[in-house]
Design a protein around this motif. Structure first.
Motif, short mmCIF file in Angstrom:
data_model
loop_
_atom_site.label_atom_id
_atom_site.label_comp_id
_atom_site.label_asym_id
_atom_site.label_seq_id
_atom_site.Cartn_x
_atom_site.Cartn_y
_atom_site.Cartn_z
N THR A 7 0.80 -1.22 0.00
CA THR A 7 0.00 0.00 0.00
C THR A 7 0.84 1.28 0.00
OG1 THR A 7 -1.67 1.24 1.21
CG2 THR A 7 -0.20 -0.10 2.52
N TYR A 8 0.32 2.31 -0.67
CA TYR A 8 0.96 3.63 -0.63
C TYR A 8 0.12 4.64 0.13
CZ TYR A 8 4.38 2.00 -3.99
OH TYR A 8 5.39 1.31 -4.60
N TYR A 9 -0.88 4.17 0.89
CA TYR A 9 -1.60 5.11 1.75
C TYR A 9 -0.60 5.67 2.77
CZ TYR A 9 -6.32 3.70 0.23
OH TYR A 9 -7.46 3.48 -0.49
N ILE A 36 -9.20 15.29 -1.75
CA ILE A 36 -8.43 16.44 -1.25
C ILE A 36 -7.27 15.92 -0.38
CG2 ILE A 36 -10.39 18.02 -1.43
CD1 ILE A 36 -10.71 17.94 1.59
N GLY A 37 -6.07 16.36 -0.72
CA GLY A 37 -4.87 15.85 -0.04
C GLY A 37 -4.65 14.40 -0.46
N CYS A 38 -4.49 14.19 -1.77
CA CYS A 38 -4.47 12.81 -2.33
C CYS A 38 -3.20 12.06 -1.97
CB CYS A 38 -4.68 12.83 -3.83
SG CYS A 38 -3.31 13.59 -4.76
N GLY A 39 -2.16 12.76 -1.50
CA GLY A 39 -0.92 12.07 -1.13
C GLY A 39 -0.34 11.33 -2.33
N TYR A 40 0.01 10.07 -2.12
CA TYR A 40 0.61 9.26 -3.21
C TYR A 40 -0.44 8.69 -4.15
CZ TYR A 40 4.96 9.44 -0.56
OH TYR A 40 6.09 9.87 0.09
N GLY A 41 -1.70 9.05 -3.97
CA GLY A 41 -2.73 8.70 -4.95
C GLY A 41 -3.36 7.33 -4.77
N GLU A 42 -3.00 6.63 -3.70
CA GLU A 42 -3.53 5.27 -3.53
C GLU A 42 -5.06 5.28 -3.46
OE1 GLU A 42 -3.20 1.59 -3.68
OE2 GLU A 42 -1.34 2.07 -2.66
N GLY A 43 -5.63 6.23 -2.70
CA GLY A 43 -7.08 6.28 -2.52
C GLY A 43 -7.80 6.53 -3.84
N VAL A 44 -7.37 7.56 -4.56
CA VAL A 44 -8.08 7.92 -5.79
C VAL A 44 -7.86 6.86 -6.88
CG1 VAL A 44 -6.29 9.40 -6.87
CG2 VAL A 44 -8.71 9.91 -7.23
N CYS A 45 -6.71 6.21 -6.89
CA CYS A 45 -6.49 5.12 -7.86
C CYS A 45 -7.42 3.95 -7.54
CB CYS A 45 -5.03 4.66 -7.84
SG CYS A 45 -3.92 5.83 -8.66
N ASN A 61 1.63 19.17 -2.28
CA ASN A 61 3.03 18.75 -2.38
C ASN A 61 3.32 18.19 -3.79
OD1 ASN A 61 5.25 16.83 -2.31
ND2 ASN A 61 5.30 17.23 -0.11
N GLU A 62 4.25 18.84 -4.48
CA GLU A 62 4.53 18.48 -5.87
C GLU A 62 5.07 17.04 -5.99
OE1 GLU A 62 6.97 21.39 -7.76
OE2 GLU A 62 6.78 20.42 -9.72
N GLU A 63 5.96 16.68 -5.04
CA GLU A 63 6.54 15.33 -5.06
C GLU A 63 5.43 14.28 -4.97
OE1 GLU A 63 9.62 14.96 -2.00
OE2 GLU A 63 9.18 12.81 -1.89
N PHE A 67 4.32 11.47 -7.83
CA PHE A 67 4.24 10.04 -7.48
C PHE A 67 2.86 9.49 -7.84
CE2 PHE A 67 3.76 6.29 -5.01
CZ PHE A 67 5.02 5.81 -4.72
N ALA A 68 1.81 10.27 -7.46
CA ALA A 68 0.43 9.82 -7.68
C ALA A 68 0.14 9.67 -9.17
CB ALA A 68 -0.54 10.82 -7.04
N GLN A 69 0.66 10.60 -9.96
CA GLN A 69 0.43 10.51 -11.41
C GLN A 69 1.07 9.24 -11.98
OE1 GLN A 69 1.67 14.54 -12.35
NE2 GLN A 69 -0.29 14.89 -13.38
N ASN A 70 2.25 8.92 -11.50
CA ASN A 70 2.92 7.70 -11.98
C ASN A 70 2.16 6.46 -11.53
OD1 ASN A 70 4.98 8.94 -13.35
ND2 ASN A 70 6.26 9.13 -11.53
N LEU A 71 1.65 6.50 -10.30
CA LEU A 71 0.87 5.35 -9.80
C LEU A 71 -0.38 5.14 -10.66
CD1 LEU A 71 0.86 3.26 -7.41
CD2 LEU A 71 -0.75 4.79 -6.26
N ALA A 72 -1.02 6.26 -11.04
CA ALA A 72 -2.24 6.17 -11.86
C ALA A 72 -1.93 5.55 -13.23
CB ALA A 72 -2.86 7.55 -12.02
N VAL A 73 -0.76 5.87 -13.77
CA VAL A 73 -0.37 5.28 -15.06
C VAL A 73 -0.16 3.77 -14.88
CG1 VAL A 73 1.47 5.19 -16.81
CG2 VAL A 73 0.67 7.42 -15.94
N GLU A 74 0.57 3.43 -13.82
CA GLU A 74 0.84 2.01 -13.50
C GLU A 74 -0.47 1.22 -13.33
OE1 GLU A 74 2.83 0.37 -9.68
OE2 GLU A 74 4.18 1.84 -10.58
N ARG A 75 -1.47 1.86 -12.67
CA ARG A 75 -2.75 1.18 -12.40
C ARG A 75 -3.74 1.31 -13.56
NH1 ARG A 75 -3.33 1.27 -6.54
NH2 ARG A 75 -1.28 0.61 -5.82
N ARG A 76 -3.32 1.96 -14.62
CA ARG A 76 -4.16 2.14 -15.82
C ARG A 76 -5.43 2.93 -15.56
NH1 ARG A 76 -2.04 -1.36 -19.72
NH2 ARG A 76 -0.65 -2.93 -18.85
#
Ligand SMILES: C[S@@+](CC[C@H](N)C(=O)[O-])C[C@H]1O[C@@H](n2cnc3c(N)ncnc32)[C@H](O)[C@@H]1O
Length: 239
Positions: A7-9, A36-45, A61-63, A67-76
């Protein structure tokens, strides 16, 4: 016990609660969700992967957004999510209201709970939904070490009963409420412990490493878990 090693939560609630919120809110491919405050994007993915809905995900936070954008690509699911690096306090979605707002991981305490509910109310469709998770105090006799590690002086955490009042006063009804089980905390701290091995980014900083080691120590060895809990709530906007 750690039940999810991938997990990335960066908060204790986790995937089951994200999906529960989607089911309560009846999210489907035509629905829109704001994180709101998506962090590494685990929840929204997880939300978009399960329900194929459209989502907007904001983090200051840009970092984290990268990260979240890359995770979304990985999860399609990147085609379903619009990510934006921004301060949620500077944003307004009242012209394009959402069916569900996700506020996982204490963001309501960071933003100011009362004010955040007011904002979110105006960003929701009639009878829209909010899912949030946040730290609460389980006792009125919390040791100073525990208060201090969770920065009580800044966030002045609620108890379950004061949070219930706040939600009602903000014009929402509670549809689901519970405390995160121990496995949620274990998954969260296992993720943090993995990140403390990082050589670059936020977790590479020595002060961050020290602070998290101390928090983990106080939560488990000092039995901080007896005094703080993580509340998960799914609430619905009243008419
Ligand atoms: C504890 S993390 C939770 C991340 C994610 N929701 C989760 O549960 O894994 C809180 C996040 O809120 C973001 N954040 C804090 N203040 C913010 C603000 N004013 N606007 C947007 N994001 C904010 C932080 O950068 C961080 O990524």
């Amino acid at each position: 016990m750690v039940t999810d090693t991938k997990t990335y939560y960066t908060s204790p609630a986790g995937k089951e609660f994200t999906l529960t919120a989607g089911r309560f809110a009846g999210i489907h491919p035509a629905s829109t969700v704001l994180d709101i405050g998506c962090g590494y994007g685990e929840g929204v993915c997880n939300m978009t992967q399960e329900f194929r809905c459209k989502a907007v995900a904001i983090d200051i936070n840009e970092e984290n957004v990268d990260f979240a954008q890359n995770l979304a690509v990985e999860r399609r699911v990147s085609h379903l999510i619009h990510f934006e690096q921004n301060d949620i306090l500077q944003m307004d979605f009242s012209e394009e209201p959402f069916d569900l707002i996700m506020a996982e991981g204490g963001i309501l305490s960071y933003l100011g709970r009362k004010d955040a509910f007011k904002r979110m109310r105006s960003w929701l469709v009639p009878r829209g939904w909010i899912e949030f998770s946040d730290l609460i105090l389980l006792s009125d006799k919390v040791p100073n070490e525990v208060l201090s590690i969770f920065d009580y002086d800044t966030y002045l955490y609620e108890s379950e009963s004061s949070y219930r009042r706040l939600i009602e006063d903000a014009g929402f009804t509670i549809q689901f409420i519970c405390l995160v089980p121990p496995s949620g905390w274990d998954n969260y701290y296992a993720h943090m412990a993995r990140r403390l091995e990082d050589n670059q980014g936020f977790f590479a900083n020595q002060e961050v490493k020290l602070a998290f080691h101390k928090e983990i120590d106080i939560f488990y060895r000092f039995e901080g878990f007896r005094f703080v809990g993580y509340l998960v709530c799914i609430v619905r906007k009243k008419d």
